[in-house]
Design a protein around this motif. Structure first.
Motif, PDB file in Angstrom:
ATOM      1  N   GLN A  64      -7.539 -14.378   0.000  1.00 37.91           N
ATOM      2  CA  GLN A  64      -6.544 -13.688   0.825  1.00 37.91           C
ATOM      3  C   GLN A  64      -7.073 -13.460   2.233  1.00 37.91           C
ATOM      4  OE1 GLN A  64      -6.178  -9.525   0.179  1.00 37.91           O
ATOM      5  NE2 GLN A  64      -4.104  -9.374   1.007  1.00 37.91           N
ATOM      6  N   GLU A  65      -8.336 -13.070   2.331  1.00 36.31           N
ATOM      7  CA  GLU A  65      -8.901 -12.800   3.648  1.00 36.31           C
ATOM      8  C   GLU A  65      -9.007 -14.081   4.480  1.00 36.31           C
ATOM      9  OE1 GLU A  65     -12.745 -10.896   3.832  1.00 36.31           O
ATOM     10  OE2 GLU A  65     -12.429 -10.290   5.921  1.00 36.31           O
ATOM     11  N   LYS A  66      -9.313 -15.196   3.809  1.00 37.48           N
ATOM     12  CA  LYS A  66      -9.370 -16.468   4.534  1.00 37.48           C
ATOM     13  C   LYS A  66      -7.994 -16.847   5.084  1.00 37.48           C
ATOM     14  CE  LYS A  66     -13.281 -18.743   2.272  1.00 37.48           C
ATOM     15  NZ  LYS A  66     -13.661 -19.777   1.298  1.00 37.48           N
ATOM     16  N   THR A 267      -2.278 -20.742  -6.122  1.00 40.33           N
ATOM     17  CA  THR A 267      -1.559 -21.143  -4.909  1.00 40.33           C
ATOM     18  C   THR A 267      -2.449 -20.971  -3.678  1.00 40.33           C
ATOM     19  OG1 THR A 267       0.502 -20.443  -5.947  1.00 40.33           O
ATOM     20  CG2 THR A 267       0.538 -20.744  -3.559  1.00 40.33           C
ATOM     21  N   LEU A 268      -3.136 -19.843  -3.609  1.00 41.10           N
ATOM     22  CA  LEU A 268      -4.070 -19.610  -2.490  1.00 41.10           C
ATOM     23  C   LEU A 268      -5.126 -20.706  -2.437  1.00 41.10           C
ATOM     24  CD1 LEU A 268      -4.582 -15.752  -2.720  1.00 41.10           C
ATOM     25  CD2 LEU A 268      -4.141 -16.968  -0.582  1.00 41.10           C
ATOM     26  N   LYS A 269      -5.682 -21.030  -3.580  1.00 38.44           N
ATOM     27  CA  LYS A 269      -6.727 -22.060  -3.622  1.00 38.44           C
ATOM     28  C   LYS A 269      -6.179 -23.415  -3.207  1.00 38.44           C
ATOM     29  CE  LYS A 269      -9.916 -21.279  -7.222  1.00 38.44           C
ATOM     30  NZ  LYS A 269     -10.194 -20.917  -8.643  1.00 38.44           N
ATOM     31  N   SER A 270      -4.947 -23.701  -3.601  1.00 35.41           N
ATOM     32  CA  SER A 270      -4.379 -25.005  -3.251  1.00 35.41           C
ATOM     33  C   SER A 270      -4.160 -25.106  -1.738  1.00 35.41           C
ATOM     34  CB  SER A 270      -3.071 -25.240  -3.994  1.00 35.41           C
ATOM     35  OG  SER A 270      -2.033 -24.460  -3.430  1.00 35.41           O
ATOM     36  N   LEU A 271      -3.901 -23.975  -1.094  1.00 37.78           N
ATOM     37  CA  LEU A 271      -3.760 -23.982   0.363  1.00 37.78           C
ATOM     38  C   LEU A 271      -5.127 -24.187   1.019  1.00 37.78           C
ATOM     39  CD1 LEU A 271      -1.198 -21.092   1.032  1.00 37.78           C
ATOM     40  CD2 LEU A 271      -0.784 -23.541   1.010  1.00 37.78           C
ATOM     41  N   ASP A 272      -6.158 -23.745   0.312  1.00 34.67           N
ATOM     42  CA  ASP A 272      -7.529 -23.935   0.763  1.00 34.67           C
ATOM     43  C   ASP A 272      -7.770 -23.505   2.224  1.00 34.67           C
ATOM     44  OD1 ASP A 272     -10.173 -24.679   0.394  1.00 34.67           O
ATOM     45  OD2 ASP A 272      -9.843 -26.734   1.071  1.00 34.67           O
ATOM     46  N   PRO A 273      -7.420 -22.275   2.568  1.00 35.47           N
ATOM     47  CA  PRO A 273      -7.678 -21.828   3.946  1.00 35.47           C
ATOM     48  C   PRO A 273      -9.179 -21.743   4.207  1.00 35.47           C
ATOM     49  CG  PRO A 273      -7.010 -19.970   2.563  1.00 35.47           C
ATOM     50  CD  PRO A 273      -6.844 -21.213   1.727  1.00 35.47           C
ATOM     51  N   GLN A 274      -9.555 -21.985   5.461  1.00 35.26           N
ATOM     52  CA  GLN A 274     -10.981 -21.984   5.841  1.00 35.26           C
ATOM     53  C   GLN A 274     -11.235 -20.905   6.890  1.00 35.26           C
ATOM     54  OE1 GLN A 274     -13.189 -24.208   4.393  1.00 35.26           O
ATOM     55  NE2 GLN A 274     -11.444 -24.789   3.112  1.00 35.26           N
ATOM     56  N   TRP A 275     -12.457 -20.391   6.922  1.00 37.16           N
ATOM     57  CA  TRP A 275     -12.807 -19.440   7.977  1.00 37.16           C
ATOM     58  C   TRP A 275     -12.649 -20.135   9.326  1.00 37.16           C
ATOM     59  CZ3 TRP A 275     -12.711 -14.856   6.155  1.00 37.16           C
ATOM     60  CH2 TRP A 275     -13.230 -14.544   4.902  1.00 37.16           C
ATOM     61  N   PRO A 276     -11.916 -19.547  10.253  1.00 38.09           N
ATOM     62  CA  PRO A 276     -11.715 -20.204  11.558  1.00 38.09           C
ATOM     63  C   PRO A 276     -13.038 -20.355  12.309  1.00 38.09           C
ATOM     64  CG  PRO A 276     -10.151 -18.396  11.237  1.00 38.09           C
ATOM     65  CD  PRO A 276     -11.178 -18.283  10.143  1.00 38.09           C
TER      66      PRO A 276
ATOM     67  N   THR B 208     -18.605 -16.588   8.888  1.00 40.54           N
ATOM     68  CA  THR B 208     -17.374 -16.149   8.208  1.00 40.54           C
ATOM     69  C   THR B 208     -16.778 -14.915   8.890  1.00 40.54           C
ATOM     70  OG1 THR B 208     -18.301 -14.589   6.600  1.00 40.54           O
ATOM     71  CG2 THR B 208     -18.408 -16.933   6.032  1.00 40.54           C
ATOM     72  N   LYS B 209     -17.496 -14.394   9.893  1.00 40.00           N
ATOM     73  CA  LYS B 209     -16.946 -13.243  10.637  1.00 40.00           C
ATOM     74  C   LYS B 209     -16.636 -13.570  12.087  1.00 40.00           C
ATOM     75  CE  LYS B 209     -19.064  -9.574   7.845  1.00 40.00           C
ATOM     76  NZ  LYS B 209     -20.192  -8.603   7.768  1.00 40.00           N
ATOM     77  N   HIS B 210     -16.830 -14.818  12.474  1.00 39.45           N
ATOM     78  CA  HIS B 210     -16.571 -15.181  13.870  1.00 39.45           C
ATOM     79  C   HIS B 210     -15.134 -14.879  14.299  1.00 39.45           C
ATOM     80  CE1 HIS B 210     -20.181 -18.200  14.387  1.00 39.45           C
ATOM     81  NE2 HIS B 210     -20.542 -16.940  14.429  1.00 39.45           N
TER      82      HIS B 210
END
Lengths: 292, 292
Positions: A64-66, A267-276, B208-210
């Motif tokens: 969720q945080e990602k 569903t979250l995992k399938s979206l696979d968001p990454q740390w920006p 991961t905090k950038h």
């Protein structure tokens, strides 16, 4: 099906998992053939189920945080969990126990009551669009635009011509959401009529639950077969790869909470968001900070 | 003070508790005299503090549900928790770990960024009023109308004449809230400048905090003394029995989370919401239900 654009949800269903098991196949739907007490995909007791739900907390919060982080930068994606079901089926319980595992800052929860006259004048989807999650958020609808083909149909609140057109309007709207980065997840919380009686009875028996009951609940209950017919139509006519329906066996509360949360996690995992990535020079910033 | 209307908060402060200990006394404020590492009212280690926070979960959820239930019937009351503090002071952390203990359906969380041109045209309180909690809810503001006498003052976003008038406008607004059943709870999360440097450093050190860091944070940090002066003015000029300020020592995250949550719990208890009585005939409804 083969040629349609592959949405996130379609990919997820292909990948297996609980979502694939609870996904409503295309074609006519008959809810009487779905066991309300099933524990599909879970092997264990009620106590195990509660522990399994708690155990999802850390992982789902991390994903969720990602997603949230992505939305704070250039990300456009969000998730919308639609909860539908008869009175007492546990829409609120799923939010409390499942969504309650996550950071409330990343949630946008909307509970839809009967529309006001001002809302009705704007068309049934207007208030729904107001409540959509911003990028990075997980939106949760406790009831939704489906009420406009459920109670509106059962109670003749609009003419058959009107509700009949709504299925296609909903399909167009939901396809647009998918195209705009909103991943839809529609859960029908499936309870038996007997289970509903017990739950309403429990509300009447316990003074701390009296506020949850209203006499209209029994009036709606008497229309159970009509509601099932309306659900069959909704689950058949508005069930696409981009906006899939899941039937969640919900006579067992612990299973219901675990199942919806698990599908949300998948569903979250399938979206696979990454740390920006940093959009500034980290080394430069370290120097600037050290100088203060 | 003696003749003023006794608000819920005034009664609570009289009753003692952590709120009374962290309450900012009326008169001039000098934050340099408040220890950012204090653990006022808590006797124990970090580990104890985390356990103590978790232990508040069941009790605060119960009171939250009573307030929510009241709001679903005729109740008009709500709570508004305002979180202010310098960057990295932990406004988000309090929401995640403290508010996260509660049912997200009963929360209305709003994070205020720089106002848009359209918002500015409507006056600084307009968007704040849009975000007020409905009856039965706990509203949480991550930043608030106080930014309009903090960054607006420090950065000369408006003339001194304008920001100077805002203190009274805020007082009038907050008195109105109290009169309308919104119990205000304003927390200043107090960190030291050194602690802020460490936390910004940590964000730069960890990829991961950038996303949580932006170069403007250092620019604001350079104005630390100006911000303290602006906070002193806000905490002195907008500190009434109806809308009290609390200074939360926040260098220790675990204490900060426990303290804000504890004051929120004390506020809920002081409101003493009750389960609503049935507004229907329970015996009649039992018969109607049994007949279905």
């Amino acid at each position: 099906m083969a040629k349609e654009k592959k949405s996130q949800n379609a990919e997820k269903a292909e990948a297996g998992g609980l979502a694939a098991q609870l996904r409503v196949p295309s074609g006519p739907v008959d809810l009487s053939k779905y066991d309300t007490r099933a524990t599909t995909g879970f092997d264990g007791s009620k106590k195990d189920g509660k522990l399994a739900l708690e155990a999802l907390g850390a992982e789902i919060s991390d994903w969720q945080e990602k997603l949230f982080a992505e939305g704070r930068k250039d990300g456009q994606r969000s998730i919308l969990l639609v909860l539908q079901g008869m009175d007492t089926s546990g829409k609120g319980g799923v939010i409390r126990h499942g969504a309650g595992l996550m950071d409330p800052q990343g949630l946008k929860i909307t509970s839809f009551k009967a529309p006001t006259p001002a809302e009705k004048r704007r068309g049934f989807l207007w208030r729904i669009k107001q409540a959509l999650p911003d990028p990075g958020l997980i939106g949760i609808f406790d009831r939704s635009h489906y009420e406009d083909v459920l109670i509106a149909r059962v109670r003749n609140l609009v003419t058959p011509n009107v509700w009949n057109r709504r299925y296609e309007q909903i399909n167009d709207f939901e396809a647009e959401l998918d195209a705009n980065g909103v991943t839809l997840l529609k859960c029908y919380l499936h309870i038996s009529a007997d289970e509903q009686r017990e739950r309403l009875q429990a509300r009447l028996d316990d003074p701390t639950k009296h506020w949850k009951y209203n006499p209209g609940d029994v009036d709606e209950r008497k229309l159970w077969p009509d509601y099932m017919e309306a659900y069959h139509a909704a689950l058949e006519r508005c069930n696409s790869a981009e906006a899939p329906w899941y039937v969640i066996p919900s006579d067992r509360k612990w299973y219901r909470n675990w199942a919806v949360t698990t599908i949300l996690l998948e569903t979250l995992k399938s979206l696979d968001p990454q740390w920006p990535q940093a959009d500034y020079d980290v080394a430069v910033e370290k120097k600037r900070l050290a100088a203060t």
